[in-house]
Write a protein that holds these residues in place. Sequence first.
Motif, PDB file in Angstrom:
ATOM      1  N   GLY A 128      -4.390  -1.518   0.457  1.00  0.00           N
ATOM      2  CA  GLY A 128      -3.211  -1.609   1.313  1.00  0.00           C
ATOM      3  C   GLY A 128      -2.026  -0.809   0.824  1.00  0.00           C
ATOM      4  O   GLY A 128      -1.475   0.013   1.543  1.00  0.00           O
ATOM      5  N   THR A 129      -1.618  -1.017  -0.413  1.00  0.00           N
ATOM      6  CA  THR A 129      -0.433  -0.341  -0.919  1.00  0.00           C
ATOM      7  C   THR A 129      -0.779   1.069  -1.378  1.00  0.00           C
ATOM      8  O   THR A 129      -1.944   1.403  -1.584  1.00  0.00           O
ATOM      9  N   VAL A 130       0.243   1.866  -1.569  1.00  0.00           N
ATOM     10  CA  VAL A 130       0.043   3.231  -2.054  1.00  0.00           C
ATOM     11  C   VAL A 130      -0.656   3.196  -3.413  1.00  0.00           C
ATOM     12  O   VAL A 130      -1.594   3.959  -3.660  1.00  0.00           O
ATOM     13  N   GLU A 131      -0.217   2.299  -4.282  1.00  0.00           N
ATOM     14  CA  GLU A 131      -0.818   2.204  -5.612  1.00  0.00           C
ATOM     15  C   GLU A 131      -2.303   1.839  -5.519  1.00  0.00           C
ATOM     16  O   GLU A 131      -3.132   2.387  -6.247  1.00  0.00           O
ATOM     17  N   GLU A 132      -2.637   0.906  -4.629  1.00  0.00           N
ATOM     18  CA  GLU A 132      -4.033   0.505  -4.447  1.00  0.00           C
ATOM     19  C   GLU A 132      -4.862   1.655  -3.894  1.00  0.00           C
ATOM     20  O   GLU A 132      -6.008   1.857  -4.302  1.00  0.00           O
ATOM     21  N   ARG A 133      -4.299   2.420  -2.960  1.00  0.00           N
ATOM     22  CA  ARG A 133      -5.020   3.561  -2.390  1.00  0.00           C
ATOM     23  C   ARG A 133      -5.269   4.638  -3.441  1.00  0.00           C
ATOM     24  O   ARG A 133      -6.347   5.224  -3.496  1.00  0.00           O
ATOM     25  N   ILE A 134      -4.269   4.887  -4.281  1.00  0.00           N
ATOM     26  CA  ILE A 134      -4.434   5.886  -5.342  1.00  0.00           C
ATOM     27  C   ILE A 134      -5.500   5.428  -6.331  1.00  0.00           C
ATOM     28  O   ILE A 134      -6.383   6.213  -6.723  1.00  0.00           O
ATOM     29  N   ALA A 135      -5.439   4.162  -6.730  1.00  0.00           N
ATOM     30  CA  ALA A 135      -6.440   3.634  -7.666  1.00  0.00           C
ATOM     31  C   ALA A 135      -7.839   3.716  -7.069  1.00  0.00           C
ATOM     32  O   ALA A 135      -8.795   4.102  -7.749  1.00  0.00           O
ATOM     33  N   PHE A 136      -7.966   3.351  -5.781  1.00  0.00           N
ATOM     34  CA  PHE A 136      -9.271   3.435  -5.130  1.00  0.00           C
ATOM     35  C   PHE A 136      -9.751   4.882  -5.075  1.00  0.00           C
ATOM     36  O   PHE A 136     -10.917   5.170  -5.357  1.00  0.00           O
ATOM     37  N   ALA A 137      -8.866   5.805  -4.721  1.00  0.00           N
ATOM     38  CA  ALA A 137      -9.243   7.216  -4.614  1.00  0.00           C
ATOM     39  C   ALA A 137      -9.746   7.739  -5.952  1.00  0.00           C
ATOM     40  O   ALA A 137     -10.732   8.479  -6.003  1.00  0.00           O
ATOM     41  N   ARG A 138      -9.087   7.329  -7.019  1.00  0.00           N
ATOM     42  CA  ARG A 138      -9.537   7.772  -8.340  1.00  0.00           C
ATOM     43  C   ARG A 138     -10.907   7.199  -8.673  1.00  0.00           C
ATOM     44  O   ARG A 138     -11.770   7.911  -9.189  1.00  0.00           O
TER      45      ARG A 138
END
Length: 73
Positions: free
Chosen positions: A37-47
């Motif tokens: 949901g959050t930008v931080e979560e999306r970045i972590a998932f993308a990594r």
Amino acid sequence: MDFTRSPEEEAFRAEVRTWLRDHLPAGWHTDPSVRPGTVEERIAFARRWQRKLQEGGWAGISWPRAYGGRDLD
């Protein structure tokens, strides 16, 4: 034109579908709450996802295996 897939193409297609089924989070296509949901979560998932792609040889299928590819043309 004949758009029938060759046995090799069918095998590759099956391999990709199986890998995605085994590595995407459960419910990815049917349950929006599974997605970050959050930008931080999306970045972590993308990594994490990019790491999985690299480890599976799907980061760039034409790249050499040493760099996360499959050496395919």
